[in-house]
Design a protein around this motif. Sequence first.
Motif, PDB file in Angstrom:
ATOM      1  N   MET A   1      99.018  67.217  81.048  1.00  0.00           N
ATOM      2  CA  MET A   1      98.260  67.868  79.980  1.00  0.00           C
ATOM      3  C   MET A   1      96.776  67.937  80.291  1.00  0.00           C
ATOM      4  SD  MET A   1     100.269  69.092  77.824  1.00  0.00           S
ATOM      5  CE  MET A   1      98.971  69.579  76.690  1.00  0.00           C
ATOM      6  N   ALA A   2      96.210  66.867  80.853  1.00  0.00           N
ATOM      7  CA  ALA A   2      94.778  66.868  81.176  1.00  0.00           C
ATOM      8  C   ALA A   2      94.480  67.925  82.229  1.00  0.00           C
ATOM      9  CB  ALA A   2      94.348  65.489  81.664  1.00  0.00           C
ATOM     10  N   PHE A   3      95.351  68.051  83.229  1.00  0.00           N
ATOM     11  CA  PHE A   3      95.157  69.066  84.264  1.00  0.00           C
ATOM     12  C   PHE A   3      95.303  70.468  83.693  1.00  0.00           C
ATOM     13  CE2 PHE A   3      97.149  71.872  87.476  1.00  0.00           C
ATOM     14  CZ  PHE A   3      96.073  71.992  88.336  1.00  0.00           C
ATOM     15  N   LYS A   4      96.293  70.678  82.805  1.00  0.00           N
ATOM     16  CA  LYS A   4      96.488  72.001  82.215  1.00  0.00           C
ATOM     17  C   LYS A   4      95.298  72.399  81.348  1.00  0.00           C
ATOM     18  CE  LYS A   4     100.662  72.812  80.593  1.00  0.00           C
ATOM     19  NZ  LYS A   4     101.961  72.606  79.897  1.00  0.00           N
ATOM     20  N   ARG A   5      94.705  71.430  80.618  1.00  0.00           N
ATOM     21  CA  ARG A   5      93.507  71.740  79.827  1.00  0.00           C
ATOM     22  C   ARG A   5      92.342  72.105  80.739  1.00  0.00           C
ATOM     23  NH1 ARG A   5      95.325  67.420  76.469  1.00  0.00           N
ATOM     24  NH2 ARG A   5      94.029  65.946  77.653  1.00  0.00           N
ATOM     25  N   LEU A   6      92.222  71.399  81.872  1.00  0.00           N
ATOM     26  CA  LEU A   6      91.157  71.725  82.822  1.00  0.00           C
ATOM     27  C   LEU A   6      91.314  73.150  83.346  1.00  0.00           C
ATOM     28  CD1 LEU A   6      88.788  71.026  84.710  1.00  0.00           C
ATOM     29  CD2 LEU A   6      90.466  70.087  86.308  1.00  0.00           C
ATOM     30  N   VAL A   7      92.521  73.527  83.731  1.00  0.00           N
ATOM     31  CA  VAL A   7      92.762  74.880  84.228  1.00  0.00           C
ATOM     32  C   VAL A   7      92.435  75.910  83.152  1.00  0.00           C
ATOM     33  CG1 VAL A   7      94.527  76.481  85.058  1.00  0.00           C
ATOM     34  CG2 VAL A   7      94.503  74.123  85.874  1.00  0.00           C
ATOM     35  N   SER A   8      92.796  75.616  81.915  1.00  0.00           N
ATOM     36  CA  SER A   8      92.509  76.532  80.809  1.00  0.00           C
ATOM     37  C   SER A   8      91.006  76.703  80.610  1.00  0.00           C
ATOM     38  CB  SER A   8      93.161  76.013  79.531  1.00  0.00           C
ATOM     39  OG  SER A   8      92.845  76.840  78.428  1.00  0.00           O
ATOM     40  N   ASN A   9      90.250  75.605  80.687  1.00  0.00           N
ATOM     41  CA  ASN A   9      88.794  75.678  80.532  1.00  0.00           C
ATOM     42  C   ASN A   9      88.161  76.459  81.678  1.00  0.00           C
ATOM     43  OD1 ASN A   9      88.946  74.150  78.200  1.00  0.00           O
ATOM     44  ND2 ASN A   9      88.553  72.201  79.246  1.00  0.00           N
ATOM     45  N   ILE A  10      88.642  76.225  82.892  1.00  0.00           N
ATOM     46  CA  ILE A  10      88.105  76.954  84.047  1.00  0.00           C
ATOM     47  C   ILE A  10      88.385  78.449  83.906  1.00  0.00           C
ATOM     48  CG2 ILE A  10      88.338  77.309  86.531  1.00  0.00           C
ATOM     49  CD1 ILE A  10      88.863  74.327  86.819  1.00  0.00           C
ATOM     50  N   GLN A  11      89.611  78.789  83.500  1.00  0.00           N
ATOM     51  CA  GLN A  11      89.970  80.197  83.370  1.00  0.00           C
ATOM     52  C   GLN A  11      89.129  80.890  82.309  1.00  0.00           C
ATOM     53  OE1 GLN A  11      92.460  81.645  85.535  1.00  0.00           O
ATOM     54  NE2 GLN A  11      91.099  83.282  84.828  1.00  0.00           N
ATOM     55  N   ALA A  12      88.855  80.185  81.204  1.00  0.00           N
ATOM     56  CA  ALA A  12      88.001  80.768  80.156  1.00  0.00           C
ATOM     57  C   ALA A  12      86.592  81.011  80.687  1.00  0.00           C
ATOM     58  CB  ALA A  12      87.967  79.839  78.950  1.00  0.00           C
ATOM     59  N   LEU A  13      86.070  80.064  81.475  1.00  0.00           N
ATOM     60  CA  LEU A  13      84.740  80.236  82.060  1.00  0.00           C
ATOM     61  C   LEU A  13      84.718  81.422  83.015  1.00  0.00           C
ATOM     62  CD1 LEU A  13      81.847  79.134  82.517  1.00  0.00           C
ATOM     63  CD2 LEU A  13      82.800  77.700  84.329  1.00  0.00           C
ATOM     64  N   LEU A  14      85.763  81.562  83.839  1.00  0.00           N
ATOM     65  CA  LEU A  14      85.823  82.672  84.794  1.00  0.00           C
ATOM     66  C   LEU A  14      85.952  84.008  84.073  1.00  0.00           C
ATOM     67  CD1 LEU A  14      88.167  81.150  87.533  1.00  0.00           C
ATOM     68  CD2 LEU A  14      85.674  81.244  87.510  1.00  0.00           C
ATOM     69  N   ASP A  15      86.707  84.032  82.984  1.00  0.00           N
ATOM     70  CA  ASP A  15      86.851  85.270  82.222  1.00  0.00           C
ATOM     71  C   ASP A  15      85.516  85.708  81.641  1.00  0.00           C
ATOM     72  OD1 ASP A  15      89.534  85.283  82.794  1.00  0.00           O
ATOM     73  OD2 ASP A  15      90.150  84.414  80.872  1.00  0.00           O
ATOM     74  N   ASN A  16      84.733  84.733  81.132  1.00  0.00           N
ATOM     75  CA  ASN A  16      83.404  85.069  80.597  1.00  0.00           C
ATOM     76  C   ASN A  16      82.480  85.557  81.699  1.00  0.00           C
ATOM     77  OD1 ASN A  16      84.128  84.347  77.983  1.00  0.00           O
ATOM     78  ND2 ASN A  16      83.451  82.226  78.231  1.00  0.00           N
ATOM     79  N   ALA A  17      82.579  84.907  82.875  1.00  0.00           N
ATOM     80  CA  ALA A  17      81.708  85.295  83.988  1.00  0.00           C
ATOM     81  C   ALA A  17      82.025  86.695  84.488  1.00  0.00           C
ATOM     82  CB  ALA A  17      81.839  84.283  85.132  1.00  0.00           C
ATOM     83  N   SER A  18      83.304  87.082  84.447  1.00  0.00           N
ATOM     84  CA  SER A  18      83.692  88.404  84.936  1.00  0.00           C
ATOM     85  C   SER A  18      83.180  89.521  84.036  1.00  0.00           C
ATOM     86  CB  SER A  18      85.221  88.493  85.044  1.00  0.00           C
ATOM     87  OG  SER A  18      85.817  88.378  83.764  1.00  0.00           O
ATOM     88  N   GLN A  19      82.877  89.177  82.760  1.00  0.00           N
ATOM     89  CA  GLN A  19      82.350  90.177  81.842  1.00  0.00           C
ATOM     90  C   GLN A  19      80.848  90.361  81.996  1.00  0.00           C
ATOM     91  OE1 GLN A  19      83.534  88.986  77.927  1.00  0.00           O
ATOM     92  NE2 GLN A  19      85.714  88.930  78.438  1.00  0.00           N
ATOM     93  N   ALA A  20      80.189  89.363  82.643  1.00  0.00           N
ATOM     94  CA  ALA A  20      78.740  89.460  82.852  1.00  0.00           C
ATOM     95  C   ALA A  20      78.456  90.286  84.092  1.00  0.00           C
ATOM     96  CB  ALA A  20      78.142  88.063  82.998  1.00  0.00           C
ATOM     97  N   GLN A  21      77.224  90.734  84.224  1.00  0.00           N
ATOM     98  CA  GLN A  21      76.819  91.490  85.408  1.00  0.00           C
ATOM     99  C   GLN A  21      76.790  90.587  86.606  1.00  0.00           C
ATOM    100  OE1 GLN A  21      73.631  94.513  85.237  1.00  0.00           O
ATOM    101  NE2 GLN A  21      72.570  93.238  86.703  1.00  0.00           N
ATOM    102  N   PRO A  22      77.368  90.966  87.763  1.00  0.00           N
ATOM    103  CA  PRO A  22      77.387  90.108  88.952  1.00  0.00           C
ATOM    104  C   PRO A  22      76.003  89.736  89.403  1.00  0.00           C
ATOM    105  CG  PRO A  22      78.869  92.005  89.219  1.00  0.00           C
ATOM    106  CD  PRO A  22      78.086  92.236  87.987  1.00  0.00           C
ATOM    107  N   HIS A  23      75.893  88.526  89.961  1.00  0.00           N
ATOM    108  CA  HIS A  23      74.617  88.004  90.457  1.00  0.00           C
ATOM    109  C   HIS A  23      74.100  88.878  91.595  1.00  0.00           C
ATOM    110  CE1 HIS A  23      71.535  85.190  91.575  1.00  0.00           C
ATOM    111  NE2 HIS A  23      71.987  85.175  92.815  1.00  0.00           N
ATOM    112  N   GLY A  24      72.837  89.314  91.497  1.00  0.00           N
ATOM    113  CA  GLY A  24      72.215  90.071  92.581  1.00  0.00           C
ATOM    114  C   GLY A  24      72.435  91.568  92.487  1.00  0.00           C
ATOM    115  N   VAL A  25      73.211  92.069  91.467  1.00  0.00           N
ATOM    116  CA  VAL A  25      73.472  93.490  91.336  1.00  0.00           C
ATOM    117  C   VAL A  25      72.539  94.048  90.280  1.00  0.00           C
ATOM    118  CG1 VAL A  25      75.179  95.230  90.733  1.00  0.00           C
ATOM    119  CG2 VAL A  25      75.880  93.180  91.979  1.00  0.00           C
ATOM    120  N   SER A  26      71.756  95.052  90.620  1.00  0.00           N
ATOM    121  CA  SER A  26      70.780  95.626  89.690  1.00  0.00           C
ATOM    122  C   SER A  26      71.286  96.966  89.195  1.00  0.00           C
ATOM    123  CB  SER A  26      69.419  95.798  90.385  1.00  0.00           C
ATOM    124  OG  SER A  26      69.550  96.616  91.528  1.00  0.00           O
TER     125      SER A  26
END
Length: 312
Positions: free
Chosen positions: A115-140
């Motif tokens: 369960m602890a590992f599955k929660r970690l994966v869920s938190n990481i995936q949520a962070l990655l999903d938010n990052a994918s919606q933001a503008q990529p680093h270095g792209v103007s």
Amino acid sequence: MSDIFISYTRNDRPKAERLARALEDRGLSVWWDRSIPAGQTFDDAIEEAIGFTRCVLVLWSKESVASRWVRTEAAEGVNRGILVPVLLEKVEMPLAFRRIQAADLSDWKGEADDMAFKRLVSNIQALLDNASQAQPHGVSNPPIKVRGGQRRTLLFLTIAAASVVILAIYLRLSWVTNTPPTPTSTRTVYISGNWTINDDEIFGSDEEETHDFEKEVRLQAGQEQTIRFAECVGNEVEGVLEIDILLNQDLSATGKGTIFYYEGTACPNDDLEDRSSFRISAPRDGTSSPFQGHIGDQDGYVRINRLELSVR
């Protein structure tokens, strides 16, 4: 670019590999192998990998809480808002990173359904999903072409906006000059003292240096900041002093400090020989009692001759 950058110490490599493999089995790309390609320096490889990752996964253990490299990589994760801390052991994380909830994998043995590992994966995936919606680093964004009529309209809007700003500043200054002063909730906190670092390669013929140190920070009530000092002697022994300073709501200050003693073949190095923690406090608009401390042995040591904390 990898999804995840894993920060860990050399002694935690087996656990880092186990976690990396488990994350890769979930379809995530992970940068964790510290093998550096030919023609590239270690620092450059780390900087490139962490600069393009979307998640900094820091593995905290008894070893890593004392590692300057791990702390530096964790600070990069905090600055970019992509830090995910993980407890490999039940340790207290450095003060600067405790505001972020850590995933406790101290009892994890590699099970995919834990369960602890599955929660970690869920938190990481949520962070990655938010990052994918933001503008990529270095792209103007591409430049916007403005035609003649649009240019005149933009000029008029700019002048109008500037007028509104000037009027707001005038009204604000008028209000401030007629408002009674309120007590400030900020203070300047000073750390000052003197320490000695000794490198005794051959007993009885040692190399020793004594240095003064001093630093100040401006803090608001409830705000905290880490102050760090470091000195090398004989290119082999290094003393490091880190103090986490907190300005309390009553405007007194408390400090949680750690003295580190490193010994290796070059400075700076990451071969920790000894460490010791201490606490110090200063009253509002006052100065603490002097602190003294000592770590090491006959082969070398770090000695705090005097350390004071002041609030002004």
